[in-house]
Design an enzyme around this catalytic site. Structure first.
Site, PDB file in Angstrom:
ATOM      1  N   LYS A  15       0.688  -1.099  -0.187  1.00 39.38           N
ATOM      2  CA  LYS A  15       0.063  -0.003   0.184  1.00 39.38           C
ATOM      3  C   LYS A  15       0.894   1.253   0.140  1.00 39.38           C
ATOM      4  O   LYS A  15       0.523   2.204  -0.794  1.00 39.38           O
ATOM      5  CB  LYS A  15      -0.828  -0.039   1.201  1.00 39.38           C
ATOM      6  CG  LYS A  15      -1.886  -1.175   1.421  1.00 39.38           C
ATOM      7  CD  LYS A  15      -2.731  -1.138   2.508  1.00 39.38           C
ATOM      8  CE  LYS A  15      -2.246  -1.225   4.077  1.00 39.38           C
ATOM      9  NZ  LYS A  15      -1.583  -2.634   4.375  1.00 39.38           N
ATOM     10  N   ARG A  29      11.975  -6.046   4.781  1.00 36.54           N
ATOM     11  CA  ARG A  29      12.011  -4.526   5.052  1.00 36.54           C
ATOM     12  C   ARG A  29      12.464  -4.285   6.598  1.00 36.54           C
ATOM     13  O   ARG A  29      13.278  -3.582   6.766  1.00 36.54           O
ATOM     14  CB  ARG A  29      10.535  -4.063   4.961  1.00 36.54           C
ATOM     15  CG  ARG A  29      10.568  -2.630   5.531  1.00 36.54           C
ATOM     16  CD  ARG A  29       9.333  -1.985   4.907  1.00 36.54           C
ATOM     17  NE  ARG A  29       8.059  -2.305   5.928  1.00 36.54           N
ATOM     18  CZ  ARG A  29       6.818  -2.006   5.736  1.00 36.54           C
ATOM     19  NH1 ARG A  29       6.772  -1.260   4.853  1.00 36.54           N
ATOM     20  NH2 ARG A  29       5.959  -2.665   6.483  1.00 36.54           N
ATOM     21  N   ARG A  89      -0.101  -9.395  13.138  1.00 37.03           N
ATOM     22  CA  ARG A  89      -0.703  -8.380  11.999  1.00 37.03           C
ATOM     23  C   ARG A  89      -1.729  -8.841  11.152  1.00 37.03           C
ATOM     24  O   ARG A  89      -2.729  -8.411  10.794  1.00 37.03           O
ATOM     25  CB  ARG A  89       0.269  -7.256  11.376  1.00 37.03           C
ATOM     26  CG  ARG A  89       0.990  -6.469  12.391  1.00 37.03           C
ATOM     27  CD  ARG A  89       2.447  -6.158  12.199  1.00 37.03           C
ATOM     28  NE  ARG A  89       2.459  -5.195  10.958  1.00 37.03           N
ATOM     29  CZ  ARG A  89       3.491  -4.983  10.013  1.00 37.03           C
ATOM     30  NH1 ARG A  89       4.724  -5.514  10.600  1.00 37.03           N
ATOM     31  NH2 ARG A  89       3.419  -4.226   9.202  1.00 37.03           N
ATOM     32  N   ARG A 127      -9.572   0.608   8.759  1.00 35.55           N
ATOM     33  CA  ARG A 127      -8.901  -1.016   8.858  1.00 35.55           C
ATOM     34  C   ARG A 127     -10.222  -1.569   9.708  1.00 35.55           C
ATOM     35  O   ARG A 127      -9.699  -2.684  10.075  1.00 35.55           O
ATOM     36  CB  ARG A 127      -7.913  -0.658   9.816  1.00 35.55           C
ATOM     37  CG  ARG A 127      -6.519  -1.165   8.918  1.00 35.55           C
ATOM     38  CD  ARG A 127      -5.360  -1.174   9.688  1.00 35.55           C
ATOM     39  NE  ARG A 127      -4.209  -1.629   9.377  1.00 35.55           N
ATOM     40  CZ  ARG A 127      -3.212  -1.141   8.562  1.00 35.55           C
ATOM     41  NH1 ARG A 127      -3.277   0.144   8.320  1.00 35.55           N
ATOM     42  NH2 ARG A 127      -1.991  -1.618   8.504  1.00 35.55           N
ATOM     43  N   ARG A 163      11.910  -0.684  11.705  1.00 35.03           N
ATOM     44  CA  ARG A 163      10.556  -0.713  12.239  1.00 35.03           C
ATOM     45  C   ARG A 163      10.438  -1.917  13.269  1.00 35.03           C
ATOM     46  O   ARG A 163      10.623  -3.114  12.733  1.00 35.03           O
ATOM     47  CB  ARG A 163       9.698  -0.903  11.221  1.00 35.03           C
ATOM     48  CG  ARG A 163       9.003   0.579  10.602  1.00 35.03           C
ATOM     49  CD  ARG A 163       7.960   0.368   9.332  1.00 35.03           C
ATOM     50  NE  ARG A 163       6.930  -0.127   9.982  1.00 35.03           N
ATOM     51  CZ  ARG A 163       5.810  -0.273   9.133  1.00 35.03           C
ATOM     52  NH1 ARG A 163       5.799   0.324   7.948  1.00 35.03           N
ATOM     53  NH2 ARG A 163       4.522  -1.015   9.494  1.00 35.03           N
TER      54      ARG A 163
HETATM   55  P1  B4P Z   1       4.621  -1.516   2.087  1.00 38.11           P
HETATM   56  O1  B4P Z   1       4.049  -0.817   0.752  1.00 38.11           O
HETATM   57  O2  B4P Z   1       5.093  -0.689   3.121  1.00 38.11           O
HETATM   58  O3  B4P Z   1       3.225  -1.949   2.952  1.00 38.11           O
HETATM   59  P2  B4P Z   1       1.778  -1.767   3.486  1.00 38.11           P
HETATM   60  O4  B4P Z   1       0.927  -2.425   3.009  1.00 38.11           O
HETATM   61  O5  B4P Z   1       1.784  -0.005   3.358  1.00 38.11           O
HETATM   62  O6  B4P Z   1       2.353  -1.933   5.085  1.00 38.11           O
HETATM   63  P3  B4P Z   1       1.751  -1.826   6.498  1.00 38.11           P
HETATM   64  O7  B4P Z   1       0.514  -2.472   6.725  1.00 38.11           O
HETATM   65  O8  B4P Z   1       2.811  -2.591   7.380  1.00 38.11           O
HETATM   66  O9  B4P Z   1       1.788  -0.395   7.075  1.00 38.11           O
HETATM   67  P4  B4P Z   1       0.910   0.494   7.785  1.00 38.11           P
HETATM   68  O10 B4P Z   1       1.796   1.542   8.229  1.00 38.11           O
HETATM   69  O11 B4P Z   1      -0.421   0.804   7.269  1.00 38.11           O
HETATM   70  O12 B4P Z   1       5.232  -2.703   1.639  1.00 38.11           O
HETATM   71  C1  B4P Z   1       5.810  -3.454   2.447  1.00 38.11           C
HETATM   72  C2  B4P Z   1       7.176  -4.105   1.937  1.00 38.11           C
HETATM   73  O13 B4P Z   1       7.083  -4.896   0.784  1.00 38.11           O
HETATM   74  C3  B4P Z   1       8.193  -2.986   1.539  1.00 38.11           C
HETATM   75  O14 B4P Z   1       9.509  -3.308   2.175  1.00 38.11           O
HETATM   76  C4  B4P Z   1       8.180  -2.919   0.190  1.00 38.11           C
HETATM   77  O15 B4P Z   1       9.459  -2.568  -0.407  1.00 38.11           O
HETATM   78  C5  B4P Z   1       8.068  -4.320  -0.447  1.00 38.11           C
HETATM   79  N1  B4P Z   1       7.110  -4.450  -1.474  1.00 38.11           N
HETATM   80  C6  B4P Z   1       6.193  -3.576  -1.928  1.00 38.11           C
HETATM   81  N2  B4P Z   1       5.722  -3.856  -3.184  1.00 38.11           N
HETATM   82  C7  B4P Z   1       6.286  -5.212  -3.531  1.00 38.11           C
HETATM   83  C8  B4P Z   1       6.446  -5.992  -4.627  1.00 38.11           C
HETATM   84  N3  B4P Z   1       5.740  -5.803  -5.900  1.00 38.11           N
HETATM   85  N4  B4P Z   1       7.420  -7.092  -4.744  1.00 38.11           N
HETATM   86  C9  B4P Z   1       8.244  -7.046  -3.489  1.00 38.11           C
HETATM   87  N5  B4P Z   1       8.360  -6.477  -2.688  1.00 38.11           N
HETATM   88  C10 B4P Z   1       7.359  -5.197  -2.573  1.00 38.11           C
HETATM   89  O16 B4P Z   1       0.619  -0.090   9.268  1.00 38.11           O
HETATM   90  C11 B4P Z   1       1.481  -0.417  10.175  1.00 38.11           C
HETATM   91  C12 B4P Z   1       0.482  -0.396  11.739  1.00 38.11           C
HETATM   92  O17 B4P Z   1       0.001   0.701  12.020  1.00 38.11           O
HETATM   93  C13 B4P Z   1      -0.509  -1.502  11.803  1.00 38.11           C
HETATM   94  O18 B4P Z   1      -0.089  -2.977  12.058  1.00 38.11           O
HETATM   95  C14 B4P Z   1      -1.305  -0.760  12.941  1.00 38.11           C
HETATM   96  O19 B4P Z   1      -0.941  -1.100  14.301  1.00 38.11           O
HETATM   97  C15 B4P Z   1      -1.351   0.525  12.786  1.00 38.11           C
HETATM   98  N6  B4P Z   1      -2.340   1.202  12.074  1.00 38.11           N
HETATM   99  C16 B4P Z   1      -2.164   1.717  10.860  1.00 38.11           C
HETATM  100  N7  B4P Z   1      -3.376   2.138  10.447  1.00 38.11           N
HETATM  101  C17 B4P Z   1      -4.147   1.708  11.365  1.00 38.11           C
HETATM  102  C18 B4P Z   1      -5.634   2.108  11.438  1.00 38.11           C
HETATM  103  N8  B4P Z   1      -6.444   2.466  10.256  1.00 38.11           N
HETATM  104  N9  B4P Z   1      -6.557   1.396  12.385  1.00 38.11           N
HETATM  105  C19 B4P Z   1      -5.811   1.016  13.510  1.00 38.11           C
HETATM  106  N10 B4P Z   1      -4.242   0.801  13.552  1.00 38.11           N
HETATM  107  C20 B4P Z   1      -3.580   1.244  12.285  1.00 38.11           C
END
Ligand code: B4P
Length: 203
Positions: free
Chosen positions: A24, A138, A156, A99, A144
């Site tokens: 995302k 990552r 998670r 979420r 992190r």
């Molecule tokens: P990202 O792109 O960083 O993944 P994400 O889905 O954004 O991650 P996440 O769910 O952890 O984050 P959030 O901050 O929302 O990609 C992950 C990795 O994959 C990276 O290293 C990237 O380089 C790699 N990658 C991407 N695309 C790729 C591809 N095509 N091929 C190979 N590798 C690839 O959430 C973090 C925490 O915050 C949650 O657990 C929760 O505790 C809290 N939180 C956030 N929003 C919340 C909400 N609305 N309500 C309650 N808690 C919340």
């Protein structure tokens, strides 16, 4: 109102949805630049509170380090302020929010007050093993604390299945969910997302 490919649009509001590690954050960076949207990531907003060591940040860190979600009222409050401080945005890309079903209902109400709504929810599909591998990779460099322990990563993903998958059910009722392949190269996935967004814009 803005002009996009010859069409006048009111606002374009998108939700980028998917399990942790589905890409995302990665795809959001590219989408906001392509469509001129304001990026609202609750994960980034929470990490900024943690970095500033605010009381909210300390409470959030405790939950995030266990792989749990932060309380609904906290993230809804953050999104509400972000919407108010961006009155001129041509649209928003919501990344990692909503979420829970309660967050989805709150978002709809906040957007209704602005006279707008969600256009579509893009749901990225990625297998669990790929998610775990990406997040552990990552975790080697990101610093992190929620990425460097496989148990926390699996917690998670379990939170996602228990609480977050319901958000897709909520938007499905309004026929607003499209599934997009989240595995492959970053550009291939981006092109798949753009095809879906362009179809919504042209409809
Ligand atoms: P990202 O792109 O960083 O993944 P994400 O889905 O954004 O991650 P996440 O769910 O952890 O984050 P959030 O901050 O929302 O990609 C992950 C990795 O994959 C990276 O290293 C990237 O380089 C790699 N990658 C991407 N695309 C790729 C591809 N095509 N091929 C190979 N590798 C690839 O959430 C973090 C925490 O915050 C949650 O657990 C929760 O505790 C809290 N939180 C956030 N929003 C919340 C909400 N609305 N309500 C309650 N808690 C919340």
């Amino acid at each position: 109102m803005f002009l996009y490919k010859g069409y006048f649009l009111n606002m374009l509001n998108l939700i980028l949805f998917g399990p942790p590690g589905s890409g995302k954050g990665t795809q959001s960076e590219k989408l906001i630049s392509r469509y001129g949207l304001k990026h609202l990531s609750t994960g980034d907003l929470l990490r900024s509170e943690i970095a500033q060591k605010t009381p909210l940040g300390l409470e959030a860190k405790n939950l995030m380090d266990k792989g749990q979600l932060v309380p609904d009222e906290v993230v809804i409050g953050m999104i509400s302020s972000a919407l108010e401080t961006n009155p001129d945005a041509r649209g928003f890309l919501f990344d990692g929010f909503p979420r829970t079903a309660a967050q989805a209902e709150a978002l709809d109400k906040l957007l209704e007050l602005k006279g707008t709504s969600i256009n579509t929810m893009l749901a990225m599909e990625v297998s669990e093993e790929e998610l775990v591998n990406r997040l552990l990779k990552r975790g080697e460099t990101s610093g992190r604390s929620d990425d460097n322990n496989e148990g926390v990563i699996r917690a998670r993903i379990a939170e996602y299945h228990n609480k977050t998958a319901a958000v897709a059910d909520y938007y499905n009722k309004f026929d607003k969910v499209v599934s997009v392949k989240g595995e492959g190269s970053i550009d291939e996935i981006f092109n798949g997302l753009c095809r879906e967004i362009d179809a919504v814009v042209a409809a």
